[in-house]
Design a protein around this motif. Structure first.
Motif, PDB file in Angstrom:
ATOM      1  N   MET A 101       0.847  -1.171   0.000  1.00 37.57           N
ATOM      2  CA  MET A 101       0.000   0.000   0.000  1.00 37.57           C
ATOM      3  C   MET A 101       0.889   1.228   0.000  1.00 37.57           C
ATOM      4  O   MET A 101       1.883   1.272   0.696  1.00 37.57           O
ATOM      5  CB  MET A 101      -0.895  -0.010   1.230  1.00 37.57           C
ATOM      6  CG  MET A 101      -1.715   1.235   1.382  1.00 37.57           C
ATOM      7  SD  MET A 101      -2.810   1.222   2.805  1.00 37.57           S
ATOM      8  CE  MET A 101      -1.682   1.117   4.146  1.00 37.57           C
ATOM      9  N   ALA A 102       0.499   2.238  -0.743  1.00 39.56           N
ATOM     10  CA  ALA A 102       1.254   3.482  -0.794  1.00 39.56           C
ATOM     11  C   ALA A 102       0.295   4.648  -0.647  1.00 39.56           C
ATOM     12  O   ALA A 102      -0.818   4.607  -1.152  1.00 39.56           O
ATOM     13  CB  ALA A 102       1.990   3.597  -2.114  1.00 39.56           C
ATOM     14  N   ILE A 103       0.711   5.674   0.050  1.00 40.88           N
ATOM     15  CA  ILE A 103      -0.087   6.896   0.145  1.00 40.88           C
ATOM     16  C   ILE A 103       0.476   7.863  -0.866  1.00 40.88           C
ATOM     17  O   ILE A 103       1.673   8.118  -0.906  1.00 40.88           O
ATOM     18  CB  ILE A 103      -0.031   7.501   1.556  1.00 40.88           C
ATOM     19  CG1 ILE A 103      -0.620   6.502   2.561  1.00 40.88           C
ATOM     20  CG2 ILE A 103      -0.770   8.821   1.604  1.00 40.88           C
ATOM     21  CD1 ILE A 103      -0.527   6.952   3.987  1.00 40.88           C
ATOM     22  N   ARG A 104      -0.390   8.378  -1.700  1.00 42.29           N
ATOM     23  CA  ARG A 104       0.063   9.285  -2.759  1.00 42.29           C
ATOM     24  C   ARG A 104      -0.736  10.575  -2.707  1.00 42.29           C
ATOM     25  O   ARG A 104      -1.905  10.581  -2.374  1.00 42.29           O
ATOM     26  CB  ARG A 104      -0.116   8.627  -4.114  1.00 42.29           C
ATOM     27  CG  ARG A 104       0.717   7.379  -4.225  1.00 42.29           C
ATOM     28  CD  ARG A 104       0.712   6.850  -5.606  1.00 42.29           C
ATOM     29  NE  ARG A 104       1.546   5.655  -5.634  1.00 42.29           N
ATOM     30  CZ  ARG A 104       1.519   4.769  -6.584  1.00 42.29           C
ATOM     31  NH1 ARG A 104       0.707   4.923  -7.606  1.00 42.29           N
ATOM     32  NH2 ARG A 104       2.294   3.728  -6.543  1.00 42.29           N
ATOM     33  N   GLN A 105      -0.104  11.648  -3.076  1.00 48.51           N
ATOM     34  CA  GLN A 105      -0.730  12.958  -3.126  1.00 48.51           C
ATOM     35  C   GLN A 105      -0.940  13.310  -4.585  1.00 48.51           C
ATOM     36  O   GLN A 105      -0.081  13.067  -5.405  1.00 48.51           O
ATOM     37  CB  GLN A 105       0.191  13.996  -2.467  1.00 48.51           C
ATOM     38  CG  GLN A 105      -0.410  15.346  -2.303  1.00 48.51           C
ATOM     39  CD  GLN A 105      -1.379  15.415  -1.140  1.00 48.51           C
ATOM     40  OE1 GLN A 105      -1.315  14.626  -0.236  1.00 48.51           O
ATOM     41  NE2 GLN A 105      -2.285  16.350  -1.198  1.00 48.51           N
ATOM     42  N   GLY A 106      -2.075  13.866  -4.924  1.00 50.15           N
ATOM     43  CA  GLY A 106      -2.265  14.296  -6.294  1.00 50.15           C
ATOM     44  C   GLY A 106      -3.696  14.219  -6.742  1.00 50.15           C
ATOM     45  O   GLY A 106      -4.556  13.745  -6.028  1.00 50.15           O
ATOM     46  N   ARG A 107      -3.933  14.700  -7.937  1.00 50.88           N
ATOM     47  CA  ARG A 107      -5.267  14.699  -8.510  1.00 50.88           C
ATOM     48  C   ARG A 107      -5.331  13.663  -9.614  1.00 50.88           C
ATOM     49  O   ARG A 107      -4.357  13.403 -10.294  1.00 50.88           O
ATOM     50  CB  ARG A 107      -5.587  16.079  -9.066  1.00 50.88           C
ATOM     51  CG  ARG A 107      -5.702  17.122  -7.978  1.00 50.88           C
ATOM     52  CD  ARG A 107      -5.851  18.493  -8.522  1.00 50.88           C
ATOM     53  NE  ARG A 107      -6.909  18.554  -9.509  1.00 50.88           N
ATOM     54  CZ  ARG A 107      -7.441  19.660  -9.957  1.00 50.88           C
ATOM     55  NH1 ARG A 107      -7.014  20.803  -9.504  1.00 50.88           N
ATOM     56  NH2 ARG A 107      -8.383  19.641 -10.870  1.00 50.88           N
ATOM     57  N   THR A 108      -6.491  13.104  -9.785  1.00 53.01           N
ATOM     58  CA  THR A 108      -6.696  12.129 -10.837  1.00 53.01           C
ATOM     59  C   THR A 108      -8.133  12.241 -11.330  1.00 53.01           C
ATOM     60  O   THR A 108      -8.939  12.942 -10.751  1.00 53.01           O
ATOM     61  CB  THR A 108      -6.356  10.711 -10.326  1.00 53.01           C
ATOM     62  OG1 THR A 108      -6.400   9.824 -11.435  1.00 53.01           O
ATOM     63  CG2 THR A 108      -7.307  10.248  -9.253  1.00 53.01           C
ATOM     64  N   THR A 109      -8.450  11.550 -12.393  1.00 49.99           N
ATOM     65  CA  THR A 109      -9.804  11.579 -12.929  1.00 49.99           C
ATOM     66  C   THR A 109     -10.402  10.184 -12.862  1.00 49.99           C
ATOM     67  O   THR A 109      -9.709   9.211 -12.633  1.00 49.99           O
ATOM     68  CB  THR A 109      -9.801  12.060 -14.393  1.00 49.99           C
ATOM     69  OG1 THR A 109      -8.997  11.158 -15.151  1.00 49.99           O
ATOM     70  CG2 THR A 109      -9.260  13.460 -14.520  1.00 49.99           C
ATOM     71  N   GLY A 110     -11.694  10.092 -13.087  1.00 49.35           N
ATOM     72  CA  GLY A 110     -12.354   8.810 -13.137  1.00 49.35           C
ATOM     73  C   GLY A 110     -12.732   8.232 -11.789  1.00 49.35           C
ATOM     74  O   GLY A 110     -12.837   7.032 -11.643  1.00 49.35           O
ATOM     75  N   TRP A 111     -12.953   9.064 -10.780  1.00 49.89           N
ATOM     76  CA  TRP A 111     -13.318   8.575  -9.453  1.00 49.89           C
ATOM     77  C   TRP A 111     -14.784   8.156  -9.436  1.00 49.89           C
ATOM     78  O   TRP A 111     -15.640   8.781 -10.040  1.00 49.89           O
ATOM     79  CB  TRP A 111     -13.081   9.656  -8.412  1.00 49.89           C
ATOM     80  CG  TRP A 111     -11.636   9.949  -8.202  1.00 49.89           C
ATOM     81  CD1 TRP A 111     -10.918  10.944  -8.790  1.00 49.89           C
ATOM     82  CD2 TRP A 111     -10.729   9.225  -7.381  1.00 49.89           C
ATOM     83  NE1 TRP A 111      -9.611  10.890  -8.366  1.00 49.89           N
ATOM     84  CE2 TRP A 111      -9.469   9.840  -7.498  1.00 49.89           C
ATOM     85  CE3 TRP A 111     -10.850   8.122  -6.549  1.00 49.89           C
ATOM     86  CZ2 TRP A 111      -8.345   9.398  -6.819  1.00 49.89           C
ATOM     87  CZ3 TRP A 111      -9.730   7.678  -5.864  1.00 49.89           C
ATOM     88  CH2 TRP A 111      -8.499   8.309  -6.005  1.00 49.89           C
ATOM     89  N   VAL A 112     -15.080   7.080  -8.680  1.00 50.96           N
ATOM     90  CA  VAL A 112     -16.432   6.541  -8.579  1.00 50.96           C
ATOM     91  C   VAL A 112     -16.790   6.393  -7.105  1.00 50.96           C
ATOM     92  O   VAL A 112     -16.016   5.833  -6.329  1.00 50.96           O
ATOM     93  CB  VAL A 112     -16.521   5.159  -9.266  1.00 50.96           C
ATOM     94  CG1 VAL A 112     -17.900   4.561  -9.108  1.00 50.96           C
ATOM     95  CG2 VAL A 112     -16.133   5.266 -10.727  1.00 50.96           C
ATOM     96  N   LYS A 113     -17.982   6.895  -6.743  1.00 50.00           N
ATOM     97  CA  LYS A 113     -18.475   6.738  -5.383  1.00 50.00           C
ATOM     98  C   LYS A 113     -19.547   5.660  -5.389  1.00 50.00           C
ATOM     99  O   LYS A 113     -20.339   5.560  -6.322  1.00 50.00           O
ATOM    100  CB  LYS A 113     -19.049   8.049  -4.864  1.00 50.00           C
ATOM    101  CG  LYS A 113     -19.433   7.974  -3.402  1.00 50.00           C
ATOM    102  CD  LYS A 113     -19.905   9.237  -2.703  1.00 50.00           C
ATOM    103  CE  LYS A 113     -20.161  10.447  -3.475  1.00 50.00           C
ATOM    104  NZ  LYS A 113     -20.696  11.545  -2.672  1.00 50.00           N
ATOM    105  N   SER A 114     -19.617   4.873  -4.343  1.00 48.13           N
ATOM    106  CA  SER A 114     -20.598   3.804  -4.236  1.00 48.13           C
ATOM    107  C   SER A 114     -22.016   4.347  -4.355  1.00 48.13           C
ATOM    108  O   SER A 114     -22.345   5.391  -3.796  1.00 48.13           O
ATOM    109  CB  SER A 114     -20.444   3.091  -2.889  1.00 48.13           C
ATOM    110  OG  SER A 114     -21.538   2.223  -2.666  1.00 48.13           O
ATOM    111  N   SER A 115     -22.864   3.615  -5.055  1.00 49.63           N
ATOM    112  CA  SER A 115     -24.276   4.009  -5.174  1.00 49.63           C
ATOM    113  C   SER A 115     -24.982   3.881  -3.828  1.00 49.63           C
ATOM    114  O   SER A 115     -26.042   4.468  -3.623  1.00 49.63           O
ATOM    115  CB  SER A 115     -24.975   3.150  -6.220  1.00 49.63           C
ATOM    116  OG  SER A 115     -24.922   1.783  -5.857  1.00 49.63           O
ATOM    117  N   TYR A 116     -24.407   3.148  -2.884  1.00 48.40           N
ATOM    118  CA  TYR A 116     -24.991   2.991  -1.560  1.00 48.40           C
ATOM    119  C   TYR A 116     -24.714   4.189  -0.658  1.00 48.40           C
ATOM    120  O   TYR A 116     -25.304   4.298   0.407  1.00 48.40           O
ATOM    121  CB  TYR A 116     -24.441   1.729  -0.880  1.00 48.40           C
ATOM    122  CG  TYR A 116     -24.923   0.457  -1.519  1.00 48.40           C
ATOM    123  CD1 TYR A 116     -26.186  -0.041  -1.248  1.00 48.40           C
ATOM    124  CD2 TYR A 116     -24.113  -0.235  -2.407  1.00 48.40           C
ATOM    125  CE1 TYR A 116     -26.636  -1.209  -1.844  1.00 48.40           C
ATOM    126  CE2 TYR A 116     -24.546  -1.405  -3.009  1.00 48.40           C
ATOM    127  CZ  TYR A 116     -25.811  -1.882  -2.714  1.00 48.40           C
ATOM    128  OH  TYR A 116     -26.242  -3.030  -3.302  1.00 48.40           O
TER     129      TYR A 116
END
Length: 68
Positions: free
Chosen positions: A1-16
């Motif tokens: 596991m790695a902790i990373r800082q930064g912005r990215t695209t394509g994030w998905v939140k659970s429908s629940y």
């Protein structure tokens, strides 16, 4: 596991999660699956190997981790 800082695209939140804050997952990705707190979209995220993430989701779905 790695902790990373930064912005990215394509994030998905659970429908629940509804209107509540929740974790978001960036998927699909090649080398890692990124997970972040939806309340802090510009903040850090965790990156997991795809096989590790699949195993974790399977354990949650199967009830192996219990409920908090």
């Amino acid at each position: 596991m790695a902790i990373r800082q930064g912005r990215t695209t394509g994030w998905v939140k659970s429908s629940y999660s509804g209107a509540n804050a929740c974790v978001e997952v960036r998927s699909p990705v090649r080398a890692s699956v990124a997970v972040r707190d939806s309340k802090d979209p510009k903040g850090p995220f965790l990156a997991f190997a795809p096989a590790s993430w699949t195993s974790f989701v399977g354990a949650v779905d199967g009830g192996a981790l219990g409920r908090a």
